[in-house]
Design an enzyme around this catalytic site. Sequence first.
Site, PDB file in Angstrom:
ATOM      1  N   HIS A   1       0.833  -1.210   0.000  1.00  0.00           N
ATOM      2  CA  HIS A   1       0.000   0.000   0.000  1.00  0.00           C
ATOM      3  C   HIS A   1       0.869   1.261   0.000  1.00  0.00           C
ATOM      4  CE1 HIS A   1      -3.459   2.572   1.170  1.00  0.00           C
ATOM      5  NE2 HIS A   1      -2.524   3.238   1.835  1.00  0.00           N
ATOM      6  N   GLU A   2       1.879   1.281   0.863  1.00  0.00           N
ATOM      7  CA  GLU A   2       2.739   2.468   0.952  1.00  0.00           C
ATOM      8  C   GLU A   2       3.553   2.647  -0.332  1.00  0.00           C
ATOM      9  OE1 GLU A   2       2.457   4.842   3.152  1.00  0.00           O
ATOM     10  OE2 GLU A   2       0.831   3.635   3.954  1.00  0.00           O
TER      11      GLU A   2
HETATM   12 ZN   LIG Z   1      -2.354   5.245   2.343  1.00  0.00          ZN
END
Ligand SMILES: [Zn+2]
Length: 261
Positions: free
Chosen positions: A129-130
């Site tokens: 996600h990051e």
């Molecule tokens: Zn985020």
Amino acid sequence: MKTSLFLRLVLVSGLAALLAYCAKAPYTERSQLMLVSQEQETQLGATAAKDILKKEPIANDPNTVELVRRVGERIAAVADRPDFSWAFYVIDEPETINAFCLPGGKVFVYTGILPLAPDEAQLATVMGHEIAHALARHGAERMSMALAAEAGGAVASAALGFSNPTTANAFMQAYGVATNVGVLLPYSRAQESEADQIGLALMAKAGYDPAAAVTFWQNMEKAKEGKAKPPAFLSTHPADAERIANIERLIPWARQYSRPN
Ligand SMILES: [Zn+2]
């Protein structure tokens, strides 16, 4: 007809100018306003990484460091960004539930988030996600929109004074890095959903089951229960039923990218 040729030239050059400030997010193909170059971003990311490494307690437990590096390298291997100089760091702060990826591929994971991602696939959810935020250049996009709003839409990239520390700080804030500023700016809801989506595809490509994302976000939802102040990661990443349902809906889409380990 000279006029129409002239008009056409104006249109074409106007379009070219517009295209120069446009980018497309990977996987979703969403059009983005982009007034910041990848080079500017990468440079700021590298500077910020050095700063963080000077200030933050870097973990040296070999098992933890190795785990984060292994998961990170598997995702980096499928991220299709040979221009990034990937690095994965663990910050030894058991109270801090957070993680982020700087432009250019420097990834920081705080030890506080690890108990909420107790297996590799769940850790791949966080890191995927990051990393997705960095691949889709969400911080740069947010900066670009702020600049465009400030200048009434007539901003040239030359106007970006990145040597100005305030601008540089605002930019890193746009990437969720709060070492100097103490406040984390949340991404927009659309950018959050997009990072979830791209993150799921990266997980699948790296050989992780994207369904682990549902478990991770359920853990996050539980982590906020009974707490007056939500963890840092949750204040910028609302873990709610809507987000989890969205992720569940995207899992079959993500599985098309699945590759065996
Ligand atoms: Zn985020």
